[in-house]
Write a protein that holds these residues in place. Structure first.
Motif, PDB file in Angstrom:
ATOM      1  N   ASN A 256       0.860  -1.171   0.034  1.00 47.76           N
ATOM      2  CA  ASN A 256       0.053  -0.074  -0.008  1.00 47.76           C
ATOM      3  C   ASN A 256       0.843   1.194  -0.089  1.00 47.76           C
ATOM      4  O   ASN A 256       2.126   1.205  -0.062  1.00 47.76           O
ATOM      5  CB  ASN A 256      -0.939   0.011   1.030  1.00 47.76           C
ATOM      6  N   VAL A 262      -0.077  -5.787   1.467  1.00 49.25           N
ATOM      7  CA  VAL A 262      -1.506  -5.962   1.702  1.00 49.25           C
ATOM      8  C   VAL A 262      -1.982  -7.163   1.480  1.00 49.25           C
ATOM      9  O   VAL A 262      -1.643  -7.729  -0.093  1.00 49.25           O
ATOM     10  CB  VAL A 262      -2.435  -4.774   0.716  1.00 49.25           C
ATOM     11  N   ASP A 269     -12.978  -6.614   0.400  1.00 48.32           N
ATOM     12  CA  ASP A 269     -12.266  -6.323   1.768  1.00 48.32           C
ATOM     13  C   ASP A 269     -10.944  -5.454   1.277  1.00 48.32           C
ATOM     14  O   ASP A 269     -10.440  -4.598   1.984  1.00 48.32           O
ATOM     15  CB  ASP A 269     -12.051  -7.541   2.544  1.00 48.32           C
ATOM     16  N   LYS A 273      -9.025  -2.066   2.463  1.00 49.23           N
ATOM     17  CA  LYS A 273      -7.719  -1.978   3.075  1.00 49.23           C
ATOM     18  C   LYS A 273      -6.895  -0.882   2.430  1.00 49.23           C
ATOM     19  O   LYS A 273      -5.940  -0.234   3.141  1.00 49.23           O
ATOM     20  CB  LYS A 273      -6.983  -3.226   3.109  1.00 49.23           C
TER      21      LYS A 273
END
Length: 301
Positions: A256, A262, A269, A273
């Motif tokens: 990320n 991640v 989901d 995130k």
């Protein structure tokens, strides 16, 4: 006269120093044998290492299991285990040095993976140092959120990530760094070069990755052979060295904006995130796996 008795020497047991205590049948007198008769193998217990702290644990693991000097070993007082971080993996050693545990610890209260969380924390990278000029850049919507993906064009999971995740993003910029895993995908090196040496890298990459792996031969056949593309070779060499230096061993590996890995859960989901809005889900049907549109596939010089 009386018969001459030959005393029969019998091992009665062992003292605290390991000496055999023997007795003589004729006299019944027990003595300590200074020759230290060996105990039967079944009675012997292997000596345990003396482990008093993390440094002792590290030395033990290095001596017995050849862990590299760079391995990090810490003591986890809440579970009474030593945790060793070795080249992106974690193993545990019991406090007394008797048990080696190559497994993940799960917090039973919230089902969180304690081990994976630690591995992820050790895998943080400085994204500001990534060579974005070598990445294949995809912009979804306004591109507000950013992720950095190390991917292999012949990796089935990478195709799945592109088709089921990237296609659902609303406002994400994706920087794709090609990292061919040639040990398991023999054609990945040449396939990566075909993508990097195309004039329309983004179009070719998108077309390639949105094709189901079992159908990728059709895309491969439509791309020209790469005969002279030193820039592509140099770029791929740099990318491979970069991935290796970061300890990346599998694809896709996604970071990320803060440089944390991640994990791929479900698309919704995952989007949460990385800060993206709820994605538009793609149905897992044959229609969603249709052949990609044609792109400009002429090779660059």
């Amino acid at each position: 006269g009386k018969p001459i008795l030959t005393p029969l020497k019998t091992v009665l047991g062992y003292d605290s120093n390991g000496n055999a205590i023997v007795g003589y049948a004729a006299s019944g007198k027990a003595i300590t044998d200074s020759t230290k008769t060996s105990q039967p193998a079944l009675n012997k217990q292997p000596s345990r290492p003396i482990i008093g702290n993390a440094s002792d644990a590290k030395k033990f693991l290095m001596d017995k299991y050849h862990l590299p000097e760079t391995s990090e070993v810490i003591y986890m007082s809440d579970v009474h285990l030593y945790q060793a971080y070795v080249q992106g993996q974690v193993i545990y050693l019991s406090q007394d040095g008797k048990y080696l545990i190559p497994a993940h610890l799960i917090n039973a209260l919230d089902n969180s993976d304690v081990t994976q969380a630690y591995i992820d924390s050790k895998s943080v990278i400085d994204v500001s140092k990534l060579p974005l000029d070598l990445a294949i850049k995809q912009v979804k919507g306004n591109g507000e959120h950013k992720i950095y993906v190390f991917t292999d064009p012949d990796c089935p999971y990478c195709h799945m990530f592109e088709m089921k995740y990237v296609s659902t993003f609303k406002n994400v910029t994706v920087y794709n760094f090609l990292f061919p895993l040639t040990s398991i995908h023999p054609q990945a090196q040449s396939d990566s070069l075909k993508i990097l040496c195309s004039k329309d890298k983004v179009g070719v990459y998108s077309s390639w990755m949105n094709t189901p792996p079992q159908m990728v031969d059709k895309v491969r056949a439509n791309l020209p052979k790469v005969d002279n593309c030193p820039a592509g070779v140099a770029a791929l060499t740099s990318l491979t060295n970069l991935a290796t230096s970061l300890g990346i061993s599998g694809t896709p590996t996604v970071y990320n904006e803060s440089g944390f890995v991640v994990r791929l859960t479900d698309p919704e989901d995952f989007a949460t995130k990385i800060g993206d809005t709820t994605p538009t889900m793609v149905s897992d049907t044959a229609d969603s796996l249709q052949a990609p549109v044609k792109v400009n596939t002429s090779a660059g010089k």
